[in-house]
Design a protein around this motif. Structure first.
Motif, PDB file in Angstrom:
ATOM      1  N   ALA A  82       0.855  -1.188   0.000  1.00 44.38           N
ATOM      2  CA  ALA A  82       0.000   0.000   0.000  1.00 44.38           C
ATOM      3  C   ALA A  82       0.891   1.239   0.000  1.00 44.38           C
ATOM      4  CB  ALA A  82      -0.911  -0.007   1.224  1.00 44.38           C
ATOM      5  N   LEU A  83       0.591   2.187  -0.864  1.00 44.26           N
ATOM      6  CA  LEU A  83       1.473   3.337  -1.066  1.00 44.26           C
ATOM      7  C   LEU A  83       1.783   4.032   0.263  1.00 44.26           C
ATOM      8  CD1 LEU A  83       2.899   5.185  -3.144  1.00 44.26           C
ATOM      9  CD2 LEU A  83       0.817   6.577  -3.131  1.00 44.26           C
ATOM     10  N   PRO A  84       3.057   4.075   0.662  1.00 43.59           N
ATOM     11  CA  PRO A  84       3.415   4.776   1.911  1.00 43.59           C
ATOM     12  C   PRO A  84       3.344   6.284   1.719  1.00 43.59           C
ATOM     13  CG  PRO A  84       5.142   3.209   1.197  1.00 43.59           C
ATOM     14  CD  PRO A  84       4.219   3.424   0.055  1.00 43.59           C
ATOM     15  N   ARG A  85       3.334   6.995   2.839  1.00 47.76           N
ATOM     16  CA  ARG A  85       3.406   8.451   2.743  1.00 47.76           C
ATOM     17  C   ARG A  85       4.734   8.837   2.099  1.00 47.76           C
ATOM     18  NH1 ARG A  85       6.057  10.000   7.766  1.00 47.76           N
ATOM     19  NH2 ARG A  85       6.143   8.207   9.166  1.00 47.76           N
ATOM     20  N   PRO A  86       4.758   9.974   1.395  1.00 46.16           N
ATOM     21  CA  PRO A  86       5.949  10.334   0.614  1.00 46.16           C
ATOM     22  C   PRO A  86       7.257  10.296   1.396  1.00 46.16           C
ATOM     23  CG  PRO A  86       4.128  11.760   0.028  1.00 46.16           C
ATOM     24  CD  PRO A  86       3.648  10.917   1.186  1.00 46.16           C
ATOM     25  N   LYS A  87       7.233  10.731   2.645  1.00 48.27           N
ATOM     26  CA  LYS A  87       8.461  10.747   3.426  1.00 48.27           C
ATOM     27  C   LYS A  87       9.050   9.357   3.563  1.00 48.27           C
ATOM     28  CE  LYS A  87      10.303  12.349   7.877  1.00 48.27           C
ATOM     29  NZ  LYS A  87       9.975  13.001   9.168  1.00 48.27           N
ATOM     30  N   MET A  88       8.190   8.338   3.583  1.00 47.61           N
ATOM     31  CA  MET A  88       8.623   6.963   3.768  1.00 47.61           C
ATOM     32  C   MET A  88       8.850   6.251   2.436  1.00 47.61           C
ATOM     33  SD  MET A  88       6.696   4.058   6.040  1.00 47.61           S
ATOM     34  CE  MET A  88       6.499   5.211   7.405  1.00 47.61           C
ATOM     35  N   LEU A  89       8.226   6.744   1.367  1.00 43.02           N
ATOM     36  CA  LEU A  89       8.269   6.045   0.087  1.00 43.02           C
ATOM     37  C   LEU A  89       9.694   5.885  -0.423  1.00 43.02           C
ATOM     38  CD1 LEU A  89       6.988   4.800  -2.426  1.00 43.02           C
ATOM     39  CD2 LEU A  89       6.637   7.133  -3.307  1.00 43.02           C
ATOM     40  N   ARG A  90      10.489   6.948  -0.355  1.00 40.00           N
ATOM     41  CA  ARG A  90      11.847   6.857  -0.869  1.00 40.00           C
ATOM     42  C   ARG A  90      12.640   5.777  -0.120  1.00 40.00           C
ATOM     43  NH1 ARG A  90      14.626  10.688  -3.709  1.00 40.00           N
ATOM     44  NH2 ARG A  90      13.284  12.385  -2.958  1.00 40.00           N
ATOM     45  N   ARG A  91      12.493   5.728   1.201  1.00 39.98           N
ATOM     46  CA  ARG A  91      13.216   4.719   1.984  1.00 39.98           C
ATOM     47  C   ARG A  91      12.751   3.314   1.617  1.00 39.98           C
ATOM     48  NH1 ARG A  91      12.461   8.592   6.272  1.00 39.98           N
ATOM     49  NH2 ARG A  91      10.812   7.347   7.224  1.00 39.98           N
ATOM     50  N   CYS A  92      11.450   3.160   1.384  1.00 37.39           N
ATOM     51  CA  CYS A  92      10.929   1.838   1.039  1.00 37.39           C
ATOM     52  C   CYS A  92      11.427   1.389  -0.330  1.00 37.39           C
ATOM     53  CB  CYS A  92       9.403   1.855   1.073  1.00 37.39           C
ATOM     54  SG  CYS A  92       8.703   1.986   2.737  1.00 37.39           S
ATOM     55  N   LEU A  93      11.441   2.285  -1.303  1.00 35.43           N
ATOM     56  CA  LEU A  93      11.940   1.927  -2.628  1.00 35.43           C
ATOM     57  C   LEU A  93      13.405   1.520  -2.562  1.00 35.43           C
ATOM     58  CD1 LEU A  93      10.307   4.728  -4.802  1.00 35.43           C
ATOM     59  CD2 LEU A  93       9.782   2.294  -4.901  1.00 35.43           C
ATOM     60  N   ARG A  94      14.173   2.285  -1.820  1.00 35.84           N
ATOM     61  CA  ARG A  94      15.599   1.967  -1.681  1.00 35.84           C
ATOM     62  C   ARG A  94      15.774   0.612  -0.997  1.00 35.84           C
ATOM     63  NH1 ARG A  94      18.750   6.743   0.976  1.00 35.84           N
ATOM     64  NH2 ARG A  94      17.765   7.731  -0.828  1.00 35.84           N
ATOM     65  N   MET A  95      14.944   0.348   0.007  1.00 35.04           N
ATOM     66  CA  MET A  95      15.055  -0.912   0.736  1.00 35.04           C
ATOM     67  C   MET A  95      14.651  -2.092  -0.134  1.00 35.04           C
ATOM     68  SD  MET A  95      13.529  -1.705   4.506  1.00 35.04           S
ATOM     69  CE  MET A  95      14.260  -0.163   5.061  1.00 35.04           C
ATOM     70  N   VAL A  96      13.606  -1.939  -0.941  1.00 35.32           N
ATOM     71  CA  VAL A  96      13.212  -2.985  -1.884  1.00 35.32           C
ATOM     72  C   VAL A  96      14.384  -3.346  -2.781  1.00 35.32           C
ATOM     73  CG1 VAL A  96      11.841  -3.360  -3.977  1.00 35.32           C
ATOM     74  CG2 VAL A  96      10.731  -2.572  -1.882  1.00 35.32           C
ATOM     75  N   ILE A 192       3.822 -11.153  -0.921  1.00 34.05           N
ATOM     76  CA  ILE A 192       3.414 -10.646   0.387  1.00 34.05           C
ATOM     77  C   ILE A 192       2.749  -9.283   0.224  1.00 34.05           C
ATOM     78  CG2 ILE A 192       4.183  -9.933   2.678  1.00 34.05           C
ATOM     79  CD1 ILE A 192       6.419 -11.910   2.519  1.00 34.05           C
ATOM     80  N   CYS A 193       1.590  -9.148   0.838  1.00 35.94           N
ATOM     81  CA  CYS A 193       0.843  -7.884   0.826  1.00 35.94           C
ATOM     82  C   CYS A 193       1.070  -7.176   2.158  1.00 35.94           C
ATOM     83  CB  CYS A 193      -0.642  -8.136   0.630  1.00 35.94           C
ATOM     84  SG  CYS A 193      -1.054  -9.043  -0.889  1.00 35.94           S
ATOM     85  N   VAL A 194       1.493  -5.923   2.084  1.00 41.02           N
ATOM     86  CA  VAL A 194       1.756  -5.115   3.272  1.00 41.02           C
ATOM     87  C   VAL A 194       0.902  -3.864   3.198  1.00 41.02           C
ATOM     88  CG1 VAL A 194       3.495  -3.848   4.579  1.00 41.02           C
ATOM     89  CG2 VAL A 194       4.108  -6.000   3.452  1.00 41.02           C
ATOM     90  N   TYR A 223       4.301  -2.153  13.496  1.00 40.75           N
ATOM     91  CA  TYR A 223       5.562  -1.699  12.928  1.00 40.75           C
ATOM     92  C   TYR A 223       5.334  -0.658  11.842  1.00 40.75           C
ATOM     93  CZ  TYR A 223       7.303  -6.054  15.008  1.00 40.75           C
ATOM     94  OH  TYR A 223       7.615  -7.084  15.869  1.00 40.75           O
ATOM     95  N   ARG A 224       6.330   0.186  11.659  1.00 41.41           N
ATOM     96  CA  ARG A 224       6.363   1.037  10.478  1.00 41.41           C
ATOM     97  C   ARG A 224       6.654   0.168   9.264  1.00 41.41           C
ATOM     98  NH1 ARG A 224       6.908   6.550  11.537  1.00 41.41           N
ATOM     99  NH2 ARG A 224       7.316   7.066  13.718  1.00 41.41           N
ATOM    100  N   VAL A 225       6.225   0.654   8.086  1.00 36.92           N
ATOM    101  CA  VAL A 225       6.424  -0.123   6.867  1.00 36.92           C
ATOM    102  C   VAL A 225       7.903  -0.399   6.641  1.00 36.92           C
ATOM    103  CG1 VAL A 225       6.125  -0.127   4.371  1.00 36.92           C
ATOM    104  CG2 VAL A 225       4.310   0.749   5.818  1.00 36.92           C
TER     105      VAL A 225
END
Length: 239
Positions: A82-96, A192-194, A223-225
């Motif tokens: 599920a689309l994270p808030r913008p502040k978190m999106l960059r970190r999630c993309l990098r982590m993926v 996996i769906c988060v 937990y945070r995403v």
């Protein structure tokens, strides 16, 4: 940057590359390299190896390539997030990208604010740049594929069952039942769906289960995403 990642437009010959952008500044200011030095390099979606610096100045670097090693094996995981808030999106993309996940679906959910979909971070070029940073960190060359789905129900009803045809589907969500009987590490590819912060709403969980997913309870903690992603990979896969 643990790997200098080259793209096809950098190659003037199969074994010769010229770079002039921020990667040049990294070579000069971080590596403090000189002609004759070698760097760890890779070609996007290609092989990895070493590059000898042929010429180097403030305008460009010329690199002689010796590529022989394949990229690390991808993680056998498709992530539906599920689309994270913008502040978190960059970190999630990098982590993926760092974790070796090669297929990501960013989807809408009831608790995803509609304004999130207008973030400039969803621009194709910005997503590409962010994923590249993760690959350079992890010493990988295989670029993840990111799909954007702005409507929850059509995705879950029309696409998700096909994605689950040859994968084990899981919903990471607090739930009354758990998937504790799963072998760990998993022995087959998984999806996996988060959900967003606060989780999927009950209707969404029901639709995901109807599509063929199993519930996966991560315990009582919320937990945070960005925390859930490495937690899931660590629990379910042998990396």
């Amino acid at each position: 940057m643990n790997l200098l990642l080259l793209e096809n437009e950098d190659l003037v010959q199969p074994d010769l590359a010229i770079i002039r952008d921020q990667r040049l500044q990294h070579i000069l200011d971080v590596h403090r390299a000189s002609p004759g030095d070698t760097l760890k390099v890779g070609v996007l979606n290609g092989k990895m190896g070493l590059a000898e610096i042929q010429t180097l100045d403030r305008q460009q670097a010329t690199l002689r390539l010796a590529l022989h090693a394949p990229a690390p094996d991808p993680l056998p995981l498709t992530l539906v997030l599920a689309l994270p808030r913008p502040k978190m999106l960059r970190r999630c993309l990098r982590m993926v990208s760092e974790l070796g996940i090669k297929q990501l679906y960013l989807i809408h959910s009831f608790r995803v604010e509609k304004s999130y979909w207008h973030s400039p971070l969803l621009d194709e070029a910005e997503i590409h740049r962010t994923l590249i940073v993760g690959l350079e960190q992890a010493k990988d060359t295989l670029l993840p594929r990111v799909e954007i789905r702005k409507r929850f129900k059509p995705f879950v009803e029309d696409e998700l069952p096909h994605l689950l045809h040859d994968r084990l589907g899981l919903v990471a969500h607090p739930y009354s039942a758990t998937a504790d009987e799963l072998p760990r590490p998993l022995t087959r590819p998984a999806l996996i769906c988060v959900g967003p912060e606060g989780g999927f709403i009950p209707y969404e969980v029901e639709k995901l289960l109807e599509a063929g997913c199993l519930p996966l309870d991560l315990g009582e903690r919320i937990y945070r995403v960005e925390t859930v992603l490495p937690l899931l990979v660590g629990r379910l896969f042998s990396t």
